[in-house]
Design a protein around this motif. Structure first.
Motif, PDB file in Angstrom:
ATOM      1  N   LEU A  12      61.627  54.253  53.268  1.00 29.87           N
ATOM      2  CA  LEU A  12      62.036  55.372  52.424  1.00 29.87           C
ATOM      3  C   LEU A  12      63.214  56.112  53.053  1.00 29.87           C
ATOM      4  CD1 LEU A  12      61.560  57.308  50.016  1.00 29.87           C
ATOM      5  CD2 LEU A  12      59.886  58.492  51.451  1.00 29.87           C
ATOM      6  N   LEU A  13      63.127  56.421  54.331  1.00 28.14           N
ATOM      7  CA  LEU A  13      64.193  57.149  55.009  1.00 28.14           C
ATOM      8  C   LEU A  13      65.489  56.333  55.088  1.00 28.14           C
ATOM      9  CD1 LEU A  13      62.160  58.901  57.842  1.00 28.14           C
ATOM     10  CD2 LEU A  13      63.060  59.907  55.733  1.00 28.14           C
ATOM     11  N   ILE A  14      65.372  55.040  55.341  1.00 30.83           N
ATOM     12  CA  ILE A  14      66.553  54.170  55.368  1.00 30.83           C
ATOM     13  C   ILE A  14      67.202  54.147  53.984  1.00 30.83           C
ATOM     14  CG2 ILE A  14      67.306  51.759  55.556  1.00 30.83           C
ATOM     15  CD1 ILE A  14      65.108  51.481  57.789  1.00 30.83           C
ATOM     16  N   ALA A  15      66.376  53.959  52.954  1.00 29.88           N
ATOM     17  CA  ALA A  15      66.883  53.902  51.578  1.00 29.88           C
ATOM     18  C   ALA A  15      67.530  55.223  51.178  1.00 29.88           C
ATOM     19  CB  ALA A  15      65.757  53.536  50.619  1.00 29.88           C
ATOM     20  N   LEU A  16      66.928  56.339  51.565  1.00 28.23           N
ATOM     21  CA  LEU A  16      67.495  57.645  51.220  1.00 28.23           C
ATOM     22  C   LEU A  16      68.865  57.843  51.848  1.00 28.23           C
ATOM     23  CD1 LEU A  16      64.373  59.952  51.426  1.00 28.23           C
ATOM     24  CD2 LEU A  16      65.698  59.348  49.398  1.00 28.23           C
ATOM     25  N   ARG A  17      69.003  57.457  53.101  1.00 30.26           N
ATOM     26  CA  ARG A  17      70.307  57.600  53.773  1.00 30.26           C
ATOM     27  C   ARG A  17      71.364  56.726  53.093  1.00 30.26           C
ATOM     28  NH1 ARG A  17      66.651  57.793  58.443  1.00 30.26           N
ATOM     29  NH2 ARG A  17      66.572  59.968  59.080  1.00 30.26           N
ATOM     30  N   GLU A  18      70.973  55.511  52.688  1.00 33.63           N
ATOM     31  CA  GLU A  18      71.900  54.626  51.987  1.00 33.63           C
ATOM     32  C   GLU A  18      72.250  55.190  50.610  1.00 33.63           C
ATOM     33  OE1 GLU A  18      70.818  50.461  51.929  1.00 33.63           O
ATOM     34  OE2 GLU A  18      69.994  50.621  53.943  1.00 33.63           O
ATOM     35  N   LEU A  19      71.250  55.720  49.903  1.00 34.84           N
ATOM     36  CA  LEU A  19      71.483  56.295  48.584  1.00 34.84           C
ATOM     37  C   LEU A  19      72.417  57.502  48.669  1.00 34.84           C
ATOM     38  CD1 LEU A  19      70.779  56.188  45.554  1.00 34.84           C
ATOM     39  CD2 LEU A  19      68.835  57.673  46.059  1.00 34.84           C
ATOM     40  N   ILE A  20      72.223  58.326  49.682  1.00 39.07           N
ATOM     41  CA  ILE A  20      73.091  59.496  49.883  1.00 39.07           C
ATOM     42  C   ILE A  20      74.532  59.046  50.144  1.00 39.07           C
ATOM     43  CG2 ILE A  20      73.592  61.416  51.448  1.00 39.07           C
ATOM     44  CD1 ILE A  20      70.479  61.732  51.699  1.00 39.07           C
ATOM     45  N   LYS A  21      74.708  58.007  50.951  1.00 36.10           N
ATOM     46  CA  LYS A  21      76.056  57.484  51.206  1.00 36.10           C
ATOM     47  C   LYS A  21      76.675  56.947  49.921  1.00 36.10           C
ATOM     48  CE  LYS A  21      75.423  56.070  55.993  1.00 36.10           C
ATOM     49  NZ  LYS A  21      75.298  54.917  56.895  1.00 36.10           N
ATOM     50  N   THR A  22      75.876  56.262  49.117  1.00 37.81           N
ATOM     51  CA  THR A  22      76.372  55.652  47.882  1.00 37.81           C
ATOM     52  C   THR A  22      76.758  56.689  46.835  1.00 37.81           C
ATOM     53  OG1 THR A  22      74.958  53.723  48.258  1.00 37.81           O
ATOM     54  CG2 THR A  22      75.773  54.037  46.024  1.00 37.81           C
ATOM     55  N   GLU A  32      64.573  57.419  40.826  1.00 37.07           N
ATOM     56  CA  GLU A  32      65.848  56.929  41.367  1.00 37.07           C
ATOM     57  C   GLU A  32      65.643  56.227  42.705  1.00 37.07           C
ATOM     58  OE1 GLU A  32      70.337  58.710  42.118  1.00 37.07           O
ATOM     59  OE2 GLU A  32      68.661  60.095  41.892  1.00 37.07           O
ATOM     60  N   ILE A  33      64.855  56.811  43.599  1.00 37.43           N
ATOM     61  CA  ILE A  33      64.647  56.186  44.904  1.00 37.43           C
ATOM     62  C   ILE A  33      63.740  54.964  44.792  1.00 37.43           C
ATOM     63  CG2 ILE A  33      62.757  57.690  45.665  1.00 37.43           C
ATOM     64  CD1 ILE A  33      65.571  56.203  47.850  1.00 37.43           C
ATOM     65  N   ILE A  34      62.763  54.998  43.887  1.00 40.45           N
ATOM     66  CA  ILE A  34      61.906  53.822  43.685  1.00 40.45           C
ATOM     67  C   ILE A  34      62.752  52.648  43.192  1.00 40.45           C
ATOM     68  CG2 ILE A  34      60.068  52.859  42.245  1.00 40.45           C
ATOM     69  CD1 ILE A  34      58.652  55.600  42.493  1.00 40.45           C
ATOM     70  N   THR A  35      63.615  52.898  42.218  1.00 37.98           N
ATOM     71  CA  THR A  35      64.497  51.852  41.705  1.00 37.98           C
ATOM     72  C   THR A  35      65.401  51.324  42.808  1.00 37.98           C
ATOM     73  OG1 THR A  35      64.471  52.810  39.492  1.00 37.98           O
ATOM     74  CG2 THR A  35      66.311  51.335  40.011  1.00 37.98           C
ATOM     75  N   PHE A  36      65.968  52.224  43.602  1.00 39.18           N
ATOM     76  CA  PHE A  36      66.839  51.832  44.702  1.00 39.18           C
ATOM     77  C   PHE A  36      66.084  50.961  45.705  1.00 39.18           C
ATOM     78  CE2 PHE A  36      69.170  52.410  48.676  1.00 39.18           C
ATOM     79  CZ  PHE A  36      70.480  52.233  48.266  1.00 39.18           C
ATOM     80  N   MET A  37      64.872  51.374  46.075  1.00 38.69           N
ATOM     81  CA  MET A  37      64.081  50.601  47.037  1.00 38.69           C
ATOM     82  C   MET A  37      63.692  49.246  46.469  1.00 38.69           C
ATOM     83  SD  MET A  37      61.763  53.550  48.892  1.00 38.69           S
ATOM     84  CE  MET A  37      60.922  52.413  50.014  1.00 38.69           C
ATOM     85  N   ASN A  38      63.343  49.197  45.185  1.00 37.61           N
ATOM     86  CA  ASN A  38      63.006  47.913  44.555  1.00 37.61           C
ATOM     87  C   ASN A  38      64.211  46.983  44.553  1.00 37.61           C
ATOM     88  OD1 ASN A  38      60.262  48.293  44.023  1.00 37.61           O
ATOM     89  ND2 ASN A  38      60.671  49.342  42.105  1.00 37.61           N
ATOM     90  N   ASN A  39      65.390  47.513  44.284  1.00 34.76           N
ATOM     91  CA  ASN A  39      66.612  46.703  44.310  1.00 34.76           C
ATOM     92  C   ASN A  39      66.937  46.199  45.712  1.00 34.76           C
ATOM     93  OD1 ASN A  39      66.945  47.030  41.558  1.00 34.76           O
ATOM     94  ND2 ASN A  39      68.396  48.716  41.760  1.00 34.76           N
ATOM     95  N   GLN A  40      66.473  46.918  46.728  1.00 29.30           N
ATOM     96  CA  GLN A  40      66.674  46.507  48.118  1.00 29.30           C
ATOM     97  C   GLN A  40      65.604  45.509  48.582  1.00 29.30           C
ATOM     98  OE1 GLN A  40      69.335  47.547  50.147  1.00 29.30           O
ATOM     99  NE2 GLN A  40      70.085  48.340  48.200  1.00 29.30           N
ATOM    100  N   GLY A  41      64.605  45.251  47.722  1.00 25.87           N
ATOM    101  CA  GLY A  41      63.575  44.265  48.049  1.00 25.87           C
ATOM    102  C   GLY A  41      62.380  44.816  48.800  1.00 25.87           C
ATOM    103  N   THR A  42      62.031  46.077  48.571  1.00 28.39           N
ATOM    104  CA  THR A  42      60.870  46.644  49.257  1.00 28.39           C
ATOM    105  C   THR A  42      59.598  45.888  48.896  1.00 28.39           C
ATOM    106  OG1 THR A  42      59.653  48.652  49.752  1.00 28.39           O
ATOM    107  CG2 THR A  42      60.354  48.376  47.474  1.00 28.39           C
TER     108      THR A  42
END
Length: 86
Positions: A12-22, A32-42
């Motif tokens: 979650l923390l890794i994904a949040l930092r990446e999402l903030i950069k994006t 939004e974060i669930i979708t992002f994590m799913n797209n990253q292959g969680t």
């Protein structure tokens, strides 16, 4: 080859930092974060991620249900969250 096992909080923390950069903003919805994590292959389920955001990692929660909690996130207005920078 050994791979380091990550907890839901770790991912979650890794994904949040990446999402903030994006996005360039420190503000996100749970979906939004669930979708992002799913797209990253969680490997974590939607409910597990949601519970971490709403209960385990939420600094200004009125009530906490878990023995171990973290102050990683702050709930903003309208159900949005941000990464706690304190």
């Amino acid at each position: 080859m050994l791979t380091e096992k990550k907890t839901c909080r770790d991912e979650l923390l890794i994904a949040l930092r990446e999402l903030i950069k994006t996005t360039g903003k420190n503000e996100f919805s749970i979906n939004e974060i669930i979708t992002f994590m799913n797209n990253q292959g969680t490997m974590f389920k939607k409910g597990t991620i949601r519970n971490h955001i709403k209960y385990r990692c939420y600094a200004n929660a009125k009530q906490r249900y878990h023995a171990t909690n973290y102050d990683d996130l702050i709930m903003l207005e309208n159900g949005l969250y941000s990464l706690n920078t304190k």
